[in-house]
Design a protein around this motif. Structure first.
Motif, PDB file in Angstrom:
ATOM      1  N   LEU A 102       0.815  -1.229   0.000  1.00  0.00           N
ATOM      2  CA  LEU A 102       0.000   0.000   0.000  1.00  0.00           C
ATOM      3  C   LEU A 102       0.843   1.271   0.000  1.00  0.00           C
ATOM      4  O   LEU A 102       0.321   2.364   0.143  1.00  0.00           O
ATOM      5  CB  LEU A 102      -0.945   0.000   1.207  1.00  0.00           C
ATOM      6  N   ASN A 103       2.146   1.114  -0.154  1.00  0.00           N
ATOM      7  CA  ASN A 103       3.045   2.269  -0.158  1.00  0.00           C
ATOM      8  C   ASN A 103       2.706   3.188  -1.346  1.00  0.00           C
ATOM      9  O   ASN A 103       2.774   2.767  -2.491  1.00  0.00           O
ATOM     10  CB  ASN A 103       4.490   1.762  -0.272  1.00  0.00           C
ATOM     11  N   PRO A 104       2.352   4.472  -1.094  1.00  0.00           N
ATOM     12  CA  PRO A 104       1.968   5.363  -2.196  1.00  0.00           C
ATOM     13  C   PRO A 104       3.157   5.927  -2.983  1.00  0.00           C
ATOM     14  O   PRO A 104       2.976   6.546  -4.024  1.00  0.00           O
ATOM     15  CB  PRO A 104       1.226   6.511  -1.476  1.00  0.00           C
ATOM     16  N   ASN A 105       4.362   5.687  -2.497  1.00  0.00           N
ATOM     17  CA  ASN A 105       5.557   6.226  -3.171  1.00  0.00           C
ATOM     18  C   ASN A 105       5.669   5.668  -4.591  1.00  0.00           C
ATOM     19  O   ASN A 105       5.695   4.455  -4.783  1.00  0.00           O
ATOM     20  CB  ASN A 105       6.800   5.842  -2.350  1.00  0.00           C
ATOM     21  N   PRO A 106       5.750   6.566  -5.616  1.00  0.00           N
ATOM     22  CA  PRO A 106       5.834   6.060  -7.004  1.00  0.00           C
ATOM     23  C   PRO A 106       7.071   5.201  -7.267  1.00  0.00           C
ATOM     24  O   PRO A 106       7.092   4.408  -8.202  1.00  0.00           O
ATOM     25  CB  PRO A 106       5.867   7.331  -7.864  1.00  0.00           C
ATOM     26  N   GLU A 107       8.116   5.354  -6.443  1.00  0.00           N
ATOM     27  CA  GLU A 107       9.330   4.551  -6.625  1.00  0.00           C
ATOM     28  C   GLU A 107       9.225   3.184  -5.960  1.00  0.00           C
ATOM     29  O   GLU A 107      10.123   2.363  -6.065  1.00  0.00           O
ATOM     30  CB  GLU A 107      10.552   5.289  -6.037  1.00  0.00           C
ATOM     31  N   SER A 108       8.148   2.953  -5.244  1.00  0.00           N
ATOM     32  CA  SER A 108       7.987   1.684  -4.526  1.00  0.00           C
ATOM     33  C   SER A 108       8.021   0.504  -5.491  1.00  0.00           C
ATOM     34  O   SER A 108       7.448   0.540  -6.576  1.00  0.00           O
ATOM     35  CB  SER A 108       6.641   1.696  -3.790  1.00  0.00           C
ATOM     36  N   ARG A 109       8.727  -0.558  -5.065  1.00  0.00           N
ATOM     37  CA  ARG A 109       8.801  -1.777  -5.884  1.00  0.00           C
ATOM     38  C   ARG A 109       7.398  -2.350  -6.116  1.00  0.00           C
ATOM     39  O   ARG A 109       7.076  -2.856  -7.167  1.00  0.00           O
ATOM     40  CB  ARG A 109       9.673  -2.799  -5.143  1.00  0.00           C
ATOM     41  N   TRP A 110       6.577  -2.260  -5.077  1.00  0.00           N
ATOM     42  CA  TRP A 110       5.216  -2.788  -5.194  1.00  0.00           C
ATOM     43  C   TRP A 110       4.387  -1.950  -6.153  1.00  0.00           C
ATOM     44  O   TRP A 110       3.587  -2.467  -6.924  1.00  0.00           O
ATOM     45  CB  TRP A 110       4.553  -2.837  -3.809  1.00  0.00           C
ATOM     46  N   ASN A 111       4.579  -0.640  -6.093  1.00  0.00           N
ATOM     47  CA  ASN A 111       3.850   0.238  -7.002  1.00  0.00           C
ATOM     48  C   ASN A 111       4.184  -0.120  -8.455  1.00  0.00           C
ATOM     49  O   ASN A 111       3.308  -0.208  -9.319  1.00  0.00           O
ATOM     50  CB  ASN A 111       4.214   1.697  -6.700  1.00  0.00           C
ATOM     51  N   ASN A 112       5.468  -0.347  -8.711  1.00  0.00           N
ATOM     52  CA  ASN A 112       5.897  -0.754 -10.060  1.00  0.00           C
ATOM     53  C   ASN A 112       5.300  -2.101 -10.440  1.00  0.00           C
ATOM     54  O   ASN A 112       4.910  -2.318 -11.586  1.00  0.00           O
ATOM     55  CB  ASN A 112       7.429  -0.824 -10.137  1.00  0.00           C
ATOM     56  N   TYR A 113       5.255  -2.998  -9.464  1.00  0.00           N
ATOM     57  CA  TYR A 113       4.706  -4.337  -9.700  1.00  0.00           C
ATOM     58  C   TYR A 113       3.258  -4.246 -10.176  1.00  0.00           C
ATOM     59  O   TYR A 113       2.855  -4.866 -11.163  1.00  0.00           O
ATOM     60  CB  TYR A 113       4.797  -5.152  -8.406  1.00  0.00           C
ATOM     61  N   PHE A 114       2.444  -3.417  -9.492  1.00  0.00           N
ATOM     62  CA  PHE A 114       1.032  -3.303  -9.862  1.00  0.00           C
ATOM     63  C   PHE A 114       0.865  -2.591 -11.207  1.00  0.00           C
ATOM     64  O   PHE A 114      -0.013  -2.940 -11.993  1.00  0.00           O
ATOM     65  CB  PHE A 114       0.246  -2.567  -8.764  1.00  0.00           C
ATOM     66  N   LYS A 115       1.728  -1.609 -11.482  1.00  0.00           N
ATOM     67  CA  LYS A 115       1.665  -0.916 -12.778  1.00  0.00           C
ATOM     68  C   LYS A 115       2.012  -1.876 -13.911  1.00  0.00           C
ATOM     69  O   LYS A 115       1.398  -1.875 -14.970  1.00  0.00           O
ATOM     70  CB  LYS A 115       2.629   0.281 -12.788  1.00  0.00           C
ATOM     71  N   ASP A 116       3.038  -2.709 -13.658  1.00  0.00           N
ATOM     72  CA  ASP A 116       3.438  -3.700 -14.670  1.00  0.00           C
ATOM     73  C   ASP A 116       2.297  -4.671 -14.977  1.00  0.00           C
ATOM     74  O   ASP A 116       2.174  -5.155 -16.104  1.00  0.00           O
ATOM     75  CB  ASP A 116       4.647  -4.509 -14.180  1.00  0.00           C
ATOM     76  N   ASN A 117       1.477  -4.957 -13.963  1.00  0.00           N
ATOM     77  CA  ASN A 117       0.388  -5.901 -14.180  1.00  0.00           C
ATOM     78  C   ASN A 117      -0.599  -5.410 -15.230  1.00  0.00           C
ATOM     79  O   ASN A 117      -1.171  -6.201 -15.976  1.00  0.00           O
ATOM     80  CB  ASN A 117      -0.356  -6.174 -12.863  1.00  0.00           C
ATOM     81  N   GLU A 118      -0.819  -4.097 -15.297  1.00  0.00           N
ATOM     82  CA  GLU A 118      -1.724  -3.551 -16.320  1.00  0.00           C
ATOM     83  C   GLU A 118      -1.209  -3.892 -17.711  1.00  0.00           C
ATOM     84  O   GLU A 118      -1.949  -4.323 -18.587  1.00  0.00           O
ATOM     85  CB  GLU A 118      -1.808  -2.023 -16.190  1.00  0.00           C
ATOM     86  N   VAL A 119       0.104  -3.672 -17.905  1.00  0.00           N
ATOM     87  CA  VAL A 119       0.720  -3.963 -19.208  1.00  0.00           C
ATOM     88  C   VAL A 119       0.678  -5.462 -19.477  1.00  0.00           C
ATOM     89  O   VAL A 119       0.338  -5.916 -20.570  1.00  0.00           O
ATOM     90  CB  VAL A 119       2.182  -3.455 -19.230  1.00  0.00           C
ATOM     91  N   LEU A 120       1.008  -6.234 -18.457  1.00  0.00           N
ATOM     92  CA  LEU A 120       1.064  -7.691 -18.608  1.00  0.00           C
ATOM     93  C   LEU A 120      -0.292  -8.278 -19.001  1.00  0.00           C
ATOM     94  O   LEU A 120      -0.365  -9.179 -19.843  1.00  0.00           O
ATOM     95  CB  LEU A 120       1.565  -8.322 -17.304  1.00  0.00           C
ATOM     96  N   LEU A 121      -1.369  -7.756 -18.428  1.00  0.00           N
ATOM     97  CA  LEU A 121      -2.696  -8.281 -18.759  1.00  0.00           C
ATOM     98  C   LEU A 121      -3.031  -8.071 -20.234  1.00  0.00           C
ATOM     99  O   LEU A 121      -3.618  -8.936 -20.872  1.00  0.00           O
ATOM    100  CB  LEU A 121      -3.770  -7.613 -17.884  1.00  0.00           C
ATOM    101  N   GLN A 122      -2.641  -6.913 -20.784  1.00  0.00           N
ATOM    102  CA  GLN A 122      -2.909  -6.664 -22.201  1.00  0.00           C
ATOM    103  C   GLN A 122      -2.060  -7.577 -23.090  1.00  0.00           C
ATOM    104  O   GLN A 122      -2.547  -8.152 -24.061  1.00  0.00           O
ATOM    105  CB  GLN A 122      -2.631  -5.198 -22.552  1.00  0.00           C
ATOM    106  N   ILE A 123      -0.779  -7.722 -22.723  1.00  0.00           N
ATOM    107  CA  ILE A 123       0.098  -8.624 -23.487  1.00  0.00           C
ATOM    108  C   ILE A 123      -0.478 -10.032 -23.466  1.00  0.00           C
ATOM    109  O   ILE A 123      -0.580 -10.701 -24.494  1.00  0.00           O
ATOM    110  CB  ILE A 123       1.533  -8.629 -22.899  1.00  0.00           C
ATOM    111  N   ASP A 124      -0.875 -10.467 -22.277  1.00  0.00           N
ATOM    112  CA  ASP A 124      -1.366 -11.842 -22.107  1.00  0.00           C
ATOM    113  C   ASP A 124      -2.584 -12.104 -22.994  1.00  0.00           C
ATOM    114  O   ASP A 124      -2.678 -13.131 -23.666  1.00  0.00           O
ATOM    115  CB  ASP A 124      -1.716 -12.074 -20.631  1.00  0.00           C
ATOM    116  N   LYS A 125      -3.508 -11.148 -22.981  1.00  0.00           N
ATOM    117  CA  LYS A 125      -4.723 -11.326 -23.779  1.00  0.00           C
ATOM    118  C   LYS A 125      -4.386 -11.450 -25.267  1.00  0.00           C
ATOM    119  O   LYS A 125      -4.967 -12.243 -25.996  1.00  0.00           O
ATOM    120  CB  LYS A 125      -5.661 -10.139 -23.543  1.00  0.00           C
TER     121      LYS A 125
END
Length: 399
Positions: A102-125
């Motif tokens: 839940l870390n709101p910092n844009p540099e957070s590893r988790w934040n990047n992880y969730f952002k990457d998931n958006e891209v990954l879902l489109q690639i996967d489809k």
């Protein structure tokens, strides 16, 4: 096999066995179509796409270095995030106040992880439906990525990451205009009906999963463009060509070699995928208009007919951005790409191919109304690509 075809194979073998590859001679040979036998096409494409150096004595050291680099990308972008995710609930060591989901910092590893998931879902489809009319991409690869599929590892693979994300999150559909569709979690659960894709045994992976990895790493390394729908159609034929190489030493490294060849091709083609460049001189709008201006030079009557009510973007957008990969069957796309890759100005030649396609159906277009003509252009009626390439070469010679 005819004697002329055997002679042609021999010509390729002679050129490709030289210590210093003569690029001009190789291009001339490839323009007329590359034989599949002996892995000739796979090797020729690697040279034409500026991956392999022309000095053959450098190949071994160069390939070793590039493939090690790709392995590093796998470790940094797929394995390490997968380990961090798997450790959640097993070990709390990586979940601190500085970096937690839940870390709101844009540099957070988790934040990047969730952002990457958006891209990954489109690639996967997109990669799951790559060339649905052939079974190849659903089949298991002979050389699965052991680094990722090692049974000792408990971290999540991209496939597992997608399955978990679609259970927990909304499905985001991204296209050239940004985020356009957000489906409900309920729909996401039925994203991939269990009977649609065969589940492979543990330790195996399908060819589409390899393509998914290539595109995901490309998106991570190129955040300015990331992933745009249609890139899967450009990776597909390159990966297919390398992954079916009769030489298993080349085939084993199809993933890494495809990644670098795709990256090189995209470095020439990427402006077509960047919306902010659409109306610049290097953008897709300019290139679409060039098809019509070229047609005006070659066949003014046909140009005048189309100009009345058919805008170039109605059909040339797909033809140009996807290098005609959706207009023909895969073997024909590969044959067109032999000529395209071998031309020194490949994207100028692509514009000539598009013009040739229009001129070859001019009689139907001249008598057709808007609906009939759009049907012809959206579902191109000529399947003999040799005729199209011959016409394009004829147009080129008359420039």
């Amino acid at each position: 096999m005819s004697s002329s075809y055997r002679n042609r194979i021999q010509e390729f073998k002679v050129v490709l066995s030289e210590e210093q590859i003569d690029l001009k001679v190789l291009r001339g040979l490839c323009f007329g179509g590359v034989p599949f036998e002996g892995g000739i096409r796979s090797l020729s494409w690697k040279i034409l796409l500026n991956y392999l150096p022309l000095d053959q004595t450098l190949w071994d050291s160069f390939l070793k270095k590039q493939r090690e680099l790709y392995t590093q990308f796998l470790k940094e972008m797929i394995i390490q995030p997968g380990i961090a995710k798997a450790n959640l609930g097993v070990s709390r060591e990586d979940v601190t106040m500085d970096d937690h989901p839940l870390n709101p910092n844009p540099e957070s590893r988790w934040n990047n992880y969730f952002k990457d998931n958006e891209v990954l879902l489109q690639i996967d489809k997109d990669v799951r439906r790559l060339y649905p009319d052939m079974a190849f991409f659903q089949r298991p690869t002979e050389f699965p990525c052991l680094l990722i599929l090692d049974p000792q590892n408990e971290y999540e693979t991209l496939r597992r990451r997608v399955e978990q994300t679609t259970l927990k999150a909304q499905t985001v559909d991204r296209n050239r205009s940004g985020v356009t569709n957000v489906s409900s979690p309920g729909r996401a659960l039925n994203l991939y009906p269990s009977n649609e894709y065969e589940v492979l045994p543990s330790g195996c992976e399908a060819h589409w999963e390899v393509v998914e990895r290539i595109l995901f790493i490309y998106a991570k390394l190129n955040p300015g463009i990331a992933y745009v729908q249609g890139m899967n159609e450009i990776v597909g034929p390159i990966y297919y060509t390398f992954a079916t190489d009769p030489n298993s030493q080349w085939k084993e490294h199809a993933e890494a070699d495809t990644f670098f060849c795709f990256t090189n091709l995209m470095s020439e083609n990427r402006d077509n995928f960047i919306k902010s460049l659409d109306h610049s001189q290097c953008g897709i709008t300019y290139k679409m208009e060039r098809v019509f201006s070229m047609l005006k030079e070659k066949d003014v009557e046909l140009y005048m007919k189309l100009e009345q009510n058919i805008k170039p973007q109605y059909f040339t957008f797909r033809w140009l951005t996807l290098l005609l990969s959706q207009e023909f069957l895969l073997p024909d796309v590969i044959r067109i790409w032999d000529s395209l890759f071998s031309d020194q100005d490949r994207f100028d030649f692509l514009i000539l191919v598009c013009c040739a396609m229009l001129i070859l159906i001019r009689d139907q277009l001249l008598v057709g109304d808007f609906t009939m003509n759009m049907r012809l252009l959206q579902d191109y009626p000529i399947s003999d690509v040799h005729t199209i390439l011959t016409k394009a070469k004829e147009l080129q010679d008359r420039l």
